[in-house]
Design a protein around this motif. Structure first.
Motif, PDB file in Angstrom:
ATOM      1  N   ASP A   1       0.813  -1.221   0.000  1.00  0.00           N
ATOM      2  CA  ASP A   1       0.000   0.000   0.000  1.00  0.00           C
ATOM      3  C   ASP A   1       0.844   1.268   0.000  1.00  0.00           C
ATOM      4  N   ASN A   2       2.148   1.150   0.221  1.00  0.00           N
ATOM      5  CA  ASN A   2       2.968   2.349   0.409  1.00  0.00           C
ATOM      6  C   ASN A   2       4.224   2.433  -0.440  1.00  0.00           C
ATOM      7  N   ILE A   3       4.392   1.575  -1.433  1.00  0.00           N
ATOM      8  CA  ILE A   3       5.643   1.616  -2.199  1.00  0.00           C
ATOM      9  C   ILE A   3       5.555   2.385  -3.514  1.00  0.00           C
ATOM     10  N   SER A   4       4.371   2.734  -3.956  1.00  0.00           N
ATOM     11  CA  SER A   4       4.254   3.320  -5.294  1.00  0.00           C
ATOM     12  C   SER A   4       4.849   4.716  -5.370  1.00  0.00           C
ATOM     13  N   PHE A   5       5.395   5.034  -6.529  1.00  0.00           N
ATOM     14  CA  PHE A   5       5.931   6.363  -6.823  1.00  0.00           C
ATOM     15  C   PHE A   5       4.822   7.405  -6.689  1.00  0.00           C
ATOM     16  N   ARG A   6       3.639   7.030  -7.138  1.00  0.00           N
ATOM     17  CA  ARG A   6       2.478   7.905  -7.154  1.00  0.00           C
ATOM     18  C   ARG A   6       2.128   8.404  -5.756  1.00  0.00           C
ATOM     19  N   LYS A   7       2.322   7.574  -4.749  1.00  0.00           N
ATOM     20  CA  LYS A   7       1.958   7.940  -3.381  1.00  0.00           C
ATOM     21  C   LYS A   7       2.898   9.015  -2.814  1.00  0.00           C
ATOM     22  N   GLY A   8       4.151   8.991  -3.242  1.00  0.00           N
ATOM     23  CA  GLY A   8       5.116  10.011  -2.858  1.00  0.00           C
ATOM     24  C   GLY A   8       5.244  10.194  -1.357  1.00  0.00           C
ATOM     25  N   VAL A   9       5.247  11.457  -0.911  1.00  0.00           N
ATOM     26  CA  VAL A   9       5.445  11.763   0.508  1.00  0.00           C
ATOM     27  C   VAL A   9       4.234  11.393   1.353  1.00  0.00           C
ATOM     28  N   ALA A  10       3.119  11.064   0.751  1.00  0.00           N
ATOM     29  CA  ALA A  10       1.920  10.672   1.499  1.00  0.00           C
ATOM     30  C   ALA A  10       2.013   9.238   2.015  1.00  0.00           C
TER      31      ALA A  10
END
Length: 186
Positions: free
Chosen positions: A81-90
């Motif tokens: 749930d937290n590795i994508s580039f899209r998620k970034g600093v979030a």
């Protein structure tokens, strides 16, 4: 995922798994968690679920059906749930295992494979690889600059940075050659 196109199919998952194993062998961490997260990291990718990231949901379901314990399920779900580039600093802070899988996933966007994946994704999404003189349109060449050439600086581990340097240099050489060959003169 076997029928997935656009550079996110089973071949991508297998390469991420391979890279994650190589990185884990150098930096440590729980190999089982690394392998499960690598295998499940794109199972519910937002690009293919109307913009909604569902990998954690699907990982929980799959691992639950396989009888995994709750601690393992939640560790893997948090990673995917937290590795994508899209998620970034979030994104939430990643465990060592999460950093390994994130690096392995990002490495697969670089080098010869990264070039092919960029072209495949553009073809599926109807984006040209190059449009001289039209900076407003999304293109594969633009993707190199908007994302791919930024990945090395975002990597978490030394083994990944080492591999990324080689792959990025190959991409820069390719792009330089491509742009030289694309010059149209009257």
């Amino acid at each position: 995922m076997a029928g997935q196109q656009a550079g996110h199919g089973l071949d991508h998952v297998e390469r991420v798994l391979h890279s994650a194993r190589l990185i884990q062998a150098e930096v440590g961490g729980d190999r089982c968690v690394v392998e499960l997260a690598a295998l499940l990291h794109d199972v519910g990718d937002a690009k293919f679920h109307d913009g909604v990231e569902r990998s954690a949901e699907f990982a929980r379901e799959i691992l639950g059906q396989l009888g995994a314990n709750d601690e393992l399920i939640e560790h893997v779900a948090k990673i995917v749930d937290n590795i994508s580039f899209r998620k970034g600093v979030a994104s939430d802070t990643l465990s060592l295992e999460g950093k390994i899988v994130q690096d392995a996933d990002r490495l697969d966007a670089l080098g010869a494979i990264g070039i092919v994946r960029t072209i495949e994704y553009g073809a599926v999404m109807g984006q040209p690889f190059f449009m001289p003189g039209d900076e407003s349109q999304k293109t594969g060449v633009g993707h190199f600059h908007e994302k791919l050439f930024k990945l090395k600086a975002l990597l978490n581990t030394e083994p990944a940075r080492r591999l990324a340097g080689q792959r990025e240099q190959f991409m820069r050489t390719f792009l330089d050659q491509f742009l030289r060959e694309s010059q149209i003169t009257a």
